[in-house]
Design a protein around this motif. Structure first.
Motif, PDB file in Angstrom:
ATOM      1  N   ASP A  47       1.029  -1.064   0.459  1.00 58.39           N
ATOM      2  CA  ASP A  47      -0.251  -0.192  -0.026  1.00 58.39           C
ATOM      3  C   ASP A  47       1.116   1.330  -0.043  1.00 58.39           C
ATOM      4  OD1 ASP A  47       0.982  -0.354   2.432  1.00 58.39           O
ATOM      5  OD2 ASP A  47      -1.183  -0.365   3.090  1.00 58.39           O
ATOM      6  N   ALA A  48       0.538   2.053   0.430  1.00 59.33           N
ATOM      7  CA  ALA A  48       1.023   3.882   0.149  1.00 59.33           C
ATOM      8  C   ALA A  48       2.058   3.669   0.786  1.00 59.33           C
ATOM      9  CB  ALA A  48      -0.135   4.852   0.999  1.00 59.33           C
ATOM     10  N   GLU A  49       1.698   3.071   2.632  1.00 60.75           N
ATOM     11  CA  GLU A  49       3.172   3.054   3.343  1.00 60.75           C
ATOM     12  C   GLU A  49       4.185   2.647   2.697  1.00 60.75           C
ATOM     13  OE1 GLU A  49       3.592   2.507   8.385  1.00 60.75           O
ATOM     14  OE2 GLU A  49       1.871   1.026   6.786  1.00 60.75           O
ATOM     15  N   VAL A  50       4.312   1.169   1.953  1.00 58.23           N
ATOM     16  CA  VAL A  50       5.134  -0.193   1.739  1.00 58.23           C
ATOM     17  C   VAL A  50       5.883   1.054   0.138  1.00 58.23           C
ATOM     18  CG1 VAL A  50       6.066  -1.391   0.780  1.00 58.23           C
ATOM     19  CG2 VAL A  50       4.242  -1.966   2.292  1.00 58.23           C
ATOM     20  N   ILE A  51       5.280   1.980  -0.157  1.00 60.96           N
ATOM     21  CA  ILE A  51       5.065   2.487  -1.460  1.00 60.96           C
ATOM     22  C   ILE A  51       6.397   3.722  -1.093  1.00 60.96           C
ATOM     23  CG2 ILE A  51       5.126   3.660  -3.899  1.00 60.96           C
ATOM     24  CD1 ILE A  51       1.978   1.363  -3.732  1.00 60.96           C
ATOM     25  N   ASN A  52       6.122   4.306  -0.129  1.00 61.38           N
ATOM     26  CA  ASN A  52       6.585   5.663   0.617  1.00 61.38           C
ATOM     27  C   ASN A  52       7.647   5.052   0.977  1.00 61.38           C
ATOM     28  OD1 ASN A  52       4.377   7.427  -0.144  1.00 61.38           O
ATOM     29  ND2 ASN A  52       3.929   7.313   2.211  1.00 61.38           N
ATOM     30  N   ALA A  53       8.122   3.943   1.591  1.00 56.84           N
ATOM     31  CA  ALA A  53       9.412   3.432   2.579  1.00 56.84           C
ATOM     32  C   ALA A  53      10.162   3.327   1.291  1.00 56.84           C
ATOM     33  CB  ALA A  53       8.161   2.514   3.535  1.00 56.84           C
ATOM     34  N   ALA A  54       9.608   2.710   0.467  1.00 61.04           N
ATOM     35  CA  ALA A  54      10.729   2.301  -0.530  1.00 61.04           C
ATOM     36  C   ALA A  54      11.165   3.342  -1.580  1.00 61.04           C
ATOM     37  CB  ALA A  54       9.867   1.310  -2.217  1.00 61.04           C
ATOM     38  N   GLY A  55      10.669   4.952  -1.207  1.00 62.90           N
ATOM     39  CA  GLY A  55      10.884   6.133  -1.827  1.00 62.90           C
ATOM     40  C   GLY A  55      10.592   6.102  -2.993  1.00 62.90           C
ATOM     41  N   PRO A  56      11.161   7.387  -3.617  1.00 60.62           N
ATOM     42  CA  PRO A  56      11.456   7.771  -5.108  1.00 60.62           C
ATOM     43  C   PRO A  56      11.901   6.931  -6.015  1.00 60.62           C
ATOM     44  CG  PRO A  56      12.789   9.174  -4.313  1.00 60.62           C
ATOM     45  CD  PRO A  56      12.517   8.081  -3.082  1.00 60.62           C
ATOM     46  N   ASN A  57      12.993   5.469  -5.685  1.00 68.22           N
ATOM     47  CA  ASN A  57      13.305   4.711  -6.717  1.00 68.22           C
ATOM     48  C   ASN A  57      12.984   3.992  -7.809  1.00 68.22           C
ATOM     49  OD1 ASN A  57      16.278   5.691  -5.701  1.00 68.22           O
ATOM     50  ND2 ASN A  57      16.879   4.048  -4.689  1.00 68.22           N
ATOM     51  N   LEU A  58      11.719   3.782  -6.606  1.00 65.79           N
ATOM     52  CA  LEU A  58      11.001   2.009  -6.696  1.00 65.79           C
ATOM     53  C   LEU A  58      10.622   2.303  -8.397  1.00 65.79           C
ATOM     54  CD1 LEU A  58       9.674  -0.144  -6.019  1.00 65.79           C
ATOM     55  CD2 LEU A  58       7.432   0.651  -5.343  1.00 65.79           C
ATOM     56  N   LYS A  59      10.500   1.533  -9.092  1.00 66.05           N
ATOM     57  CA  LYS A  59      10.699   1.621 -10.514  1.00 66.05           C
ATOM     58  C   LYS A  59       9.337   0.284 -10.669  1.00 66.05           C
ATOM     59  CE  LYS A  59      14.274   2.340 -12.757  1.00 66.05           C
ATOM     60  NZ  LYS A  59      15.440   1.638 -13.463  1.00 66.05           N
ATOM     61  N   VAL A  60       9.137  -0.583 -10.347  1.00 65.62           N
ATOM     62  CA  VAL A  60       8.601  -1.937 -10.436  1.00 65.62           C
ATOM     63  C   VAL A  60       7.951  -2.866  -9.004  1.00 65.62           C
ATOM     64  CG1 VAL A  60      10.824  -3.569 -10.323  1.00 65.62           C
ATOM     65  CG2 VAL A  60       8.741  -4.319 -11.990  1.00 65.62           C
ATOM     66  N   ILE A  61       7.084  -3.391  -9.641  1.00 67.74           N
ATOM     67  CA  ILE A  61       6.597  -4.727  -8.043  1.00 67.74           C
ATOM     68  C   ILE A  61       5.952  -5.430  -9.089  1.00 67.74           C
ATOM     69  CG2 ILE A  61       4.401  -4.989  -6.363  1.00 67.74           C
ATOM     70  CD1 ILE A  61       4.187  -1.769  -6.122  1.00 67.74           C
ATOM     71  N   SER A  62       6.487  -6.539  -8.955  1.00 70.58           N
ATOM     72  CA  SER A  62       6.577  -8.022  -9.403  1.00 70.58           C
ATOM     73  C   SER A  62       6.038  -8.600  -8.630  1.00 70.58           C
ATOM     74  CB  SER A  62       8.011  -9.326 -10.059  1.00 70.58           C
ATOM     75  OG  SER A  62       7.150  -9.849 -10.431  1.00 70.58           O
ATOM     76  N   THR A  63       5.121  -9.494  -8.274  1.00 70.41           N
ATOM     77  CA  THR A  63       3.753 -10.451  -7.814  1.00 70.41           C
ATOM     78  C   THR A  63       3.783 -12.168  -8.691  1.00 70.41           C
ATOM     79  OG1 THR A  63       2.190 -10.811  -5.916  1.00 70.41           O
ATOM     80  CG2 THR A  63       1.441  -9.590  -8.325  1.00 70.41           C
ATOM     81  N   LEU A  64       4.192 -12.843  -7.205  1.00 68.44           N
ATOM     82  CA  LEU A  64       3.892 -13.965  -7.609  1.00 68.44           C
ATOM     83  C   LEU A  64       2.369 -14.832  -7.388  1.00 68.44           C
ATOM     84  CD1 LEU A  64       6.170 -16.120  -7.750  1.00 68.44           C
ATOM     85  CD2 LEU A  64       5.692 -17.309  -5.293  1.00 68.44           C
ATOM     86  N   LYS A  78      -0.355   6.532  -9.645  1.00 66.69           N
ATOM     87  CA  LYS A  78       0.347   7.237  -9.907  1.00 66.69           C
ATOM     88  C   LYS A  78       1.177   7.864  -9.234  1.00 66.69           C
ATOM     89  CE  LYS A  78      -1.603   9.698  -5.391  1.00 66.69           C
ATOM     90  NZ  LYS A  78      -2.539   9.468  -4.865  1.00 66.69           N
ATOM     91  N   ARG A  79       2.222   7.278  -9.163  1.00 71.40           N
ATOM     92  CA  ARG A  79       3.672   6.716  -8.641  1.00 71.40           C
ATOM     93  C   ARG A  79       4.290   6.240 -10.284  1.00 71.40           C
ATOM     94  NH1 ARG A  79       3.534   7.296  -2.584  1.00 71.40           N
ATOM     95  NH2 ARG A  79       2.037   7.365  -2.262  1.00 71.40           N
ATOM     96  N   GLY A  80       3.747   6.220 -10.761  1.00 77.79           N
ATOM     97  CA  GLY A  80       4.180   6.112 -12.305  1.00 77.79           C
ATOM     98  C   GLY A  80       5.554   3.973 -12.108  1.00 77.79           C
ATOM     99  N   VAL A  81       4.609   3.935 -11.221  1.00 72.23           N
ATOM    100  CA  VAL A  81       4.865   1.794 -11.002  1.00 72.23           C
ATOM    101  C   VAL A  81       4.806   1.225 -11.701  1.00 72.23           C
ATOM    102  CG1 VAL A  81       5.684   0.664  -8.838  1.00 72.23           C
ATOM    103  CG2 VAL A  81       6.242   3.198  -8.011  1.00 72.23           C
TER     104      VAL A  81
END
Ligand code: NDP
Ligand code: DGY
Length: 310
Positions: A47-64, A78-81
């Motif tokens: 969620d937003a908390e995890v995405i914020n914790a990752a910070g601006p480097n984050l490009k991709v989330i891959s789920t199994l 919204k964050r272009g991830v």
């Protein structure tokens, strides 16, 4: 997990939660800090908390997983991830498990096995452990997507007479199984077997509730292999314990794991599995490879084998 590890450690700096048990939230929030990519399971709420914790480097989330209800898709977009997931490769395994669960529930297989073990098997009796068969039946599939269609394909050869399906839109591919697009009301009132294989969305959350169970046949068998939250479990318990419907088979529950003292577990006419729809060795291996390849493509900015359209 080992396959994912092997693929990734040579190419990236990997911070790995090296356990089959879910990562505690605090470790997840710390671990993702500064990450360019996150590889997650359906038990990780991104969620937003995890995405914020990752910070601006984050490009991709891959789920199994093919399900993505654990991802805050609006926030991610919204964050272009970018998001990678694992459709298709688990369709056959999940459809197969759904058929197994449907038959086990309808023909009371776990009850029968238990009776053999506990001495309840005294002799052959005309009506003992009778259940319901697929031959000549009407099956209703809620959500004729990839898995729903694969379930329908497998059920038809059992002699199913009519195949109804519901969803937001009718599907041309339903012709292959002689599927008839129906309103949810019609589907539940006419079906002998109701199979839930839709995705979990705000619209499907709690879709299977008292109102829905009250429209089903008293002899109907209900099966859910989508997500637990599509079902109101209190209403399901009431429907099963009062004899409003005949039986239910669930591969997914709320919460997961279901507490061992949960009232649903006390019912003989409820068969519950621990979310094992896609659990074949080969499927999980292929899912792992796809998940790692999605992550790598996201990191390098190339085309993902399976990217979720946000
Ligand atoms: P698809 O996207 O192919 O299918 C999802 C279907 O849900 C679509 O056909 C969609 O229909 C339907 N749907 C959406 N909203 C509604 C609604 N309001 N009423 C009825 N149907 C609706 O996904 P898959 O078939 O690949 O996977 C489906 C789900 O199965 C996953 O999201 C996941 O939750 C679950 N799953 C469970 C597994 C397990 O281990 N038990 C394994 C794999 C998946 P429409 O196009 O008309 O919107
Ligand atoms: C999924 O992929 O969504 C399943 O629930 C697990 O394979």
């Amino acid at each position: 997990i080992n396959l994912i590890k092997k693929m990734l450690v040579f190419l990236c700096k990997v911070s790995l939660w090296d356990s089959d048990e879910p990562i505690p939230r605090t470790d997840l929030l710390q671990g993702v800090s500064g990450a360019h990519g996150i590889l997650c399971l359906l038990s990780d709420r991104i969620d937003a908390e995890v995405i914020n914790a990752a910070g601006p480097n984050l490009k991709v989330i891959s789920t199994l997983s093919v399900g993505f209800d654990h991802l805050a898709v609006g926030e991610i977009k919204k964050r272009g991830v970018r998001v990678g997931y694992t459709p298709d490769v688990l369709t056959d395994a999940t459809a197969e498990l759904t058929v197994a669960l449907l038959l086990a529930t309808a023909r009371r297989i776990p009850e029968g096995v238990e009776e053999v073990k506990n001495g309840g098997w005294s002799s052959w009796k005309p009506l003992w452990l009778c259940g319901y068969g697929l031959s000549g039946s009407t099956v209703g599939v809620i959500g004729l997507g990839r898995i729903g269609l694969a379930i329908a394909r497998r059920l038809k050869p059992f002699g199913v007479k009519r195949l109804l399906y519901s969803g937001r839109t009718s599907k041309p591919q339903a012709a292959e199984v002689d599927g008839e697009f129906a309103s949810l009301d019609r589907l539940v009132s006419e079906s002998d077997f109701v199979v839930v294989s839709c995705s979990l969305t705000p619209e499907t959350q709690g879709l299977c509730d008292k109102a829905l169970f009250s429209k089903m046949k008293k002899t109907a068998v209900f099966v859910n292999t989508s997500r637990g939250a599509v079902v109101n479990q209190e209403d399901l318990h009431e429907a099963l314990s009062s004899g409003r419907i005949a039986a239910a088979g669930l591969d997914v529950t709320t919460p997961e794991p279901l507490p061992t003292d949960h009232p649903l577990l006390k019912l003989k006419n409820c068969v519950i599995l621990p979310h094992i729809g896609s659990a074949t060795y080969s499927t999980r291996g292929i899912m792992a490879e796809l998940c790692a390849n999605n992550l790598l493509a996201g990191l390098t900015g190339s085309a993902m084998p399976s990217e979720l359209a946000l």
